[in-house]
Design a protein around this motif. Structure first.
Motif, PDB file in Angstrom:
ATOM      1  N   VAL A   1       0.840  -1.202   0.000  1.00  0.00           N
ATOM      2  CA  VAL A   1       0.000   0.000   0.000  1.00  0.00           C
ATOM      3  C   VAL A   1       0.871   1.246   0.000  1.00  0.00           C
ATOM      4  O   VAL A   1       0.584   2.227  -0.695  1.00  0.00           O
ATOM      5  N   PHE A   2       1.949   1.202   0.774  1.00  0.00           N
ATOM      6  CA  PHE A   2       2.864   2.348   0.867  1.00  0.00           C
ATOM      7  C   PHE A   2       3.433   2.712  -0.506  1.00  0.00           C
ATOM      8  O   PHE A   2       3.387   3.875  -0.916  1.00  0.00           O
ATOM      9  N   PHE A   3       3.970   1.739  -1.221  1.00  0.00           N
ATOM     10  CA  PHE A   3       4.562   2.023  -2.525  1.00  0.00           C
ATOM     11  C   PHE A   3       3.503   2.461  -3.543  1.00  0.00           C
ATOM     12  O   PHE A   3       3.776   3.300  -4.403  1.00  0.00           O
ATOM     13  N   LYS A   4       2.320   1.914  -3.419  1.00  0.00           N
ATOM     14  CA  LYS A   4       1.235   2.314  -4.300  1.00  0.00           C
ATOM     15  C   LYS A   4       0.846   3.770  -4.037  1.00  0.00           C
ATOM     16  O   LYS A   4       0.632   4.554  -4.972  1.00  0.00           O
ATOM     17  N   ASP A   5       0.768   4.130  -2.761  1.00  0.00           N
ATOM     18  CA  ASP A   5       0.431   5.508  -2.391  1.00  0.00           C
ATOM     19  C   ASP A   5       1.506   6.490  -2.844  1.00  0.00           C
ATOM     20  O   ASP A   5       1.210   7.592  -3.322  1.00  0.00           O
ATOM     21  N   VAL A   6       2.760   6.107  -2.673  1.00  0.00           N
ATOM     22  CA  VAL A   6       3.869   6.978  -3.072  1.00  0.00           C
ATOM     23  C   VAL A   6       3.842   7.219  -4.583  1.00  0.00           C
ATOM     24  O   VAL A   6       4.075   8.344  -5.054  1.00  0.00           O
TER      25      VAL A   6
ATOM     26  N   GLY B   1      -3.182   5.389   2.757  1.00  0.00           N
ATOM     27  CA  GLY B   1      -3.202   4.417   3.827  1.00  0.00           C
ATOM     28  C   GLY B   1      -2.699   5.066   5.103  1.00  0.00           C
ATOM     29  O   GLY B   1      -1.829   5.942   5.067  1.00  0.00           O
ATOM     30  N   SER B   2      -3.217   4.664   6.243  1.00  0.00           N
ATOM     31  CA  SER B   2      -2.839   5.287   7.503  1.00  0.00           C
ATOM     32  C   SER B   2      -1.348   5.131   7.780  1.00  0.00           C
ATOM     33  O   SER B   2      -0.694   6.063   8.256  1.00  0.00           O
ATOM     34  N   ALA B   3      -0.800   3.955   7.470  1.00  0.00           N
ATOM     35  CA  ALA B   3       0.633   3.724   7.686  1.00  0.00           C
ATOM     36  C   ALA B   3       1.468   4.595   6.753  1.00  0.00           C
ATOM     37  O   ALA B   3       2.493   5.156   7.153  1.00  0.00           O
ATOM     38  N   THR B   4       1.014   4.747   5.518  1.00  0.00           N
ATOM     39  CA  THR B   4       1.719   5.603   4.554  1.00  0.00           C
ATOM     40  C   THR B   4       1.765   7.034   5.046  1.00  0.00           C
ATOM     41  O   THR B   4       2.824   7.685   5.060  1.00  0.00           O
ATOM     42  N   SER B   5       0.611   7.526   5.455  1.00  0.00           N
ATOM     43  CA  SER B   5       0.497   8.910   5.891  1.00  0.00           C
ATOM     44  C   SER B   5       1.409   9.204   7.076  1.00  0.00           C
ATOM     45  O   SER B   5       2.170  10.179   7.074  1.00  0.00           O
ATOM     46  N   LEU B   6       1.354   8.346   8.094  1.00  0.00           N
ATOM     47  CA  LEU B   6       2.161   8.571   9.290  1.00  0.00           C
ATOM     48  C   LEU B   6       3.654   8.451   8.988  1.00  0.00           C
ATOM     49  O   LEU B   6       4.465   9.232   9.505  1.00  0.00           O
ATOM     50  N   THR B   7       4.024   7.511   8.152  1.00  0.00           N
ATOM     51  CA  THR B   7       5.434   7.353   7.780  1.00  0.00           C
ATOM     52  C   THR B   7       5.957   8.597   7.075  1.00  0.00           C
ATOM     53  O   THR B   7       7.042   9.100   7.387  1.00  0.00           O
ATOM     54  N   LEU B   8       5.179   9.109   6.141  1.00  0.00           N
ATOM     55  CA  LEU B   8       5.613  10.290   5.393  1.00  0.00           C
ATOM     56  C   LEU B   8       5.626  11.547   6.263  1.00  0.00           C
ATOM     57  O   LEU B   8       6.499  12.403   6.120  1.00  0.00           O
ATOM     58  N   GLU B   9       4.660  11.650   7.168  1.00  0.00           N
ATOM     59  CA  GLU B   9       4.615  12.809   8.071  1.00  0.00           C
ATOM     60  C   GLU B   9       5.859  12.854   8.958  1.00  0.00           C
ATOM     61  O   GLU B   9       6.478  13.914   9.124  1.00  0.00           O
ATOM     62  N   THR B  10       6.205  11.716   9.540  1.00  0.00           N
ATOM     63  CA  THR B  10       7.391  11.690  10.402  1.00  0.00           C
ATOM     64  C   THR B  10       8.672  11.844   9.586  1.00  0.00           C
ATOM     65  O   THR B  10       9.654  12.410  10.063  1.00  0.00           O
ATOM     66  N   LEU B  11       8.646  11.369   8.337  1.00  0.00           N
ATOM     67  CA  LEU B  11       9.799  11.531   7.456  1.00  0.00           C
ATOM     68  C   LEU B  11      10.082  13.006   7.190  1.00  0.00           C
ATOM     69  O   LEU B  11      11.248  13.424   7.120  1.00  0.00           O
ATOM     70  N   VAL B  12       9.035  13.801   7.050  1.00  0.00           N
ATOM     71  CA  VAL B  12       9.193  15.231   6.782  1.00  0.00           C
ATOM     72  C   VAL B  12       9.988  15.920   7.897  1.00  0.00           C
ATOM     73  O   VAL B  12      10.879  16.740   7.646  1.00  0.00           O
ATOM     74  N   ILE B  13       9.695  15.570   9.130  1.00  0.00           N
ATOM     75  CA  ILE B  13      10.336  16.220  10.282  1.00  0.00           C
ATOM     76  C   ILE B  13      11.615  15.507  10.705  1.00  0.00           C
ATOM     77  O   ILE B  13      12.478  16.092  11.367  1.00  0.00           O
TER      78      ILE B  13
ATOM     79  N   ALA C   1      -6.313   7.647  12.243  1.00  0.00           N
ATOM     80  CA  ALA C   1      -6.372   7.788  10.789  1.00  0.00           C
ATOM     81  C   ALA C   1      -7.446   6.879  10.193  1.00  0.00           C
ATOM     82  O   ALA C   1      -8.186   7.278   9.284  1.00  0.00           O
ATOM     83  N   GLU C   2      -7.528   5.653  10.694  1.00  0.00           N
ATOM     84  CA  GLU C   2      -8.542   4.722  10.200  1.00  0.00           C
ATOM     85  C   GLU C   2      -9.946   5.174  10.594  1.00  0.00           C
ATOM     86  O   GLU C   2     -10.899   5.035   9.826  1.00  0.00           O
ATOM     87  N   ALA C   3     -10.075   5.723  11.795  1.00  0.00           N
ATOM     88  CA  ALA C   3     -11.379   6.210  12.261  1.00  0.00           C
ATOM     89  C   ALA C   3     -11.839   7.395  11.412  1.00  0.00           C
ATOM     90  O   ALA C   3     -13.020   7.494  11.046  1.00  0.00           O
ATOM     91  N   ALA C   4     -10.910   8.302  11.091  1.00  0.00           N
ATOM     92  CA  ALA C   4     -11.248   9.505  10.333  1.00  0.00           C
ATOM     93  C   ALA C   4     -11.802   9.187   8.948  1.00  0.00           C
ATOM     94  O   ALA C   4     -12.577   9.957   8.382  1.00  0.00           O
ATOM     95  N   LYS C   5     -11.410   8.026   8.392  1.00  0.00           N
ATOM     96  CA  LYS C   5     -11.896   7.635   7.072  1.00  0.00           C
ATOM     97  C   LYS C   5     -13.343   7.137   7.115  1.00  0.00           C
ATOM     98  O   LYS C   5     -14.034   7.154   6.101  1.00  0.00           O
ATOM     99  N   ARG C   6     -13.772   6.678   8.273  1.00  0.00           N
ATOM    100  CA  ARG C   6     -15.051   5.962   8.358  1.00  0.00           C
ATOM    101  C   ARG C   6     -16.201   6.762   8.969  1.00  0.00           C
ATOM    102  O   ARG C   6     -17.357   6.395   8.790  1.00  0.00           O
ATOM    103  N   ILE C   7     -15.889   7.812   9.706  1.00  0.00           N
ATOM    104  CA  ILE C   7     -16.953   8.565  10.360  1.00  0.00           C
ATOM    105  C   ILE C   7     -16.832  10.039  10.036  1.00  0.00           C
ATOM    106  O   ILE C   7     -15.778  10.516   9.623  1.00  0.00           O
ATOM    107  N   SER C   8     -17.908  10.788  10.261  1.00  0.00           N
ATOM    108  CA  SER C   8     -17.913  12.212   9.957  1.00  0.00           C
ATOM    109  C   SER C   8     -16.964  12.952  10.886  1.00  0.00           C
ATOM    110  O   SER C   8     -16.662  12.506  11.999  1.00  0.00           O
ATOM    111  N   PHE C   9     -16.525  14.105  10.420  1.00  0.00           N
ATOM    112  CA  PHE C   9     -15.586  14.913  11.197  1.00  0.00           C
ATOM    113  C   PHE C   9     -16.226  15.362  12.512  1.00  0.00           C
ATOM    114  O   PHE C   9     -15.554  15.489  13.537  1.00  0.00           O
ATOM    115  N   ILE C  10     -17.533  15.589  12.504  1.00  0.00           N
ATOM    116  CA  ILE C  10     -18.240  16.043  13.700  1.00  0.00           C
ATOM    117  C   ILE C  10     -18.295  14.934  14.744  1.00  0.00           C
ATOM    118  O   ILE C  10     -18.007  15.144  15.927  1.00  0.00           O
TER     119      ILE C  10
END
Length: 299
Positions: free
Chosen positions: A63-68, A179-191, A233-242
């Motif tokens: 999933v990570f390589f696909k997302d990248v 993917g949640s793992a992709t997002s978190l990996t890239l976020e921490t990579l930035v910093i 991250a997984e929860a945010a995909k499935r339910i409304s922001f409110i």
């Protein structure tokens, strides 16, 4: 199917916020580490944890390589990841600072304000609609937050920064089809490069220059950081922001209980009254959600 996904999202969100609620205990164990050093250790070991996770879990690695590959075609999402990384780092740093100066109550207030910011962003940016009970709940929650703010006698900058940074982070995450793992990996990579540079060349105590038990706790910071963020991250995909915003009340409530009974921070009758408005808002929202759910099942 959609209803089952929502239930799963709510469950994942609850687990994430419970873990975030008890995390001050972990940072208290690392009280000897300066706040900035602790923040950047958290970034470094979170990135290392995610890399190891991707190496071990083959499905997530695919999933990570696909997302990248997808990101190379959508440059705007790269900017979104960079912004998400900045906002979550600000949130982590402010939170660690609050815990280390012995003001977990301020951290709790910040996360009580956060759902109100989520509701505001949800209605203004995502055009999500508020039910009548949700509107009433917001009013009670807002009254509670205003009373708490007045009682401090000054603008609660720490709490506001925590609320704003995590609310914007959540909004960015919801718009990223990653993917949640992709997002978190890239976020921490930035910093990561900035964090490592600080620890190697500027940190007053150096990098991993503590005793073995403290270094072990610093290693573990990556795991205790990554797990709730992945769940969120997984929860945010499935339910409304409110809905996601109101579930977050679990987090500051746990923090408040610990601040009073475990850390023995000052807690007055006036503060109790203010928090009571917030708790009443939560009950109203839960009542409205249950009522809507029962109607949904009958149709």
């Amino acid at each position: 199917m959609e209803r089952n996904e929502e239930k799963k999202g709510i469950t994942l969100g609850i687990f994430a916020y419970v873990l975030w609620g008890i995390i001050p205990l972990y940072w208290k164990l690392l009280g000897e580490v300066p706040a900035v050093s602790l923040l950047f250790n958290r970034v470094v070991w979170s990135f290392v944890t995610m890399v190891l996770f991707l190496l071990v879990v083959k499905s997530q690695r695919k999933v990570f390589f696909k997302d990248v590959a997808m990101l190379k075609k959508e440059k705007k999402k790269i900017l979104a990841i960079i912004l998400a990384a900045i906002f979550i780092t600000v949130n982590w740093g402010t939170f660690i600072y609050s815990v280390q100066i012995g003001d977990v109550t301020a951290a709790s207030l910040g996360y009580y304000i956060n759902p109100l910011a989520n509701v505001l962003l949800g209605t203004l940016v995502l055009k999500e609609k508020l039910s009548r009970t949700a509107k009433i709940a917001c009013v009670f929650g807002l009254i509670g937050v205003i009373l708490l703010t007045i009682q401090t006698g000054h603008l609660p900058v720490t709490s506001i920064v925590m609320a704003a940074s995590f609310s914007i982070y959540g909004l960015i995450k919801k718009g990223l089809a990653l993917g949640s793992a992709t997002s978190l990996t890239l976020e921490t990579l930035v910093i990561f490069p900035f964090a490592l540079a600080y620890l190697l060349f500027f940190a007053p105590d150096g990098f991993l220059q503590y005793d073995w038990s403290t270094n072990l706790l610093l290693f573990g910071a990556g795991t205790i950081t990554s797990i709730p963020l992945l769940l969120f991250a997984e929860a945010a995909k499935r339910i409304s922001f409110i809905i996601l915003g109101f579930i977050q009340y679990i987090n500051p409530t746990i923090m408040l209980i610990m601040a009073i009974f475990l850390f023995h921070e000052t807690y007055t009758l006036q503060q109790f009254i203010a928090f009571s408005f917030i708790w009443l808002g939560i009950l109203i929202f839960v009542y409205g959600s249950v009522k809507t759910g029962l109607k949904y099942r009958k149709t």
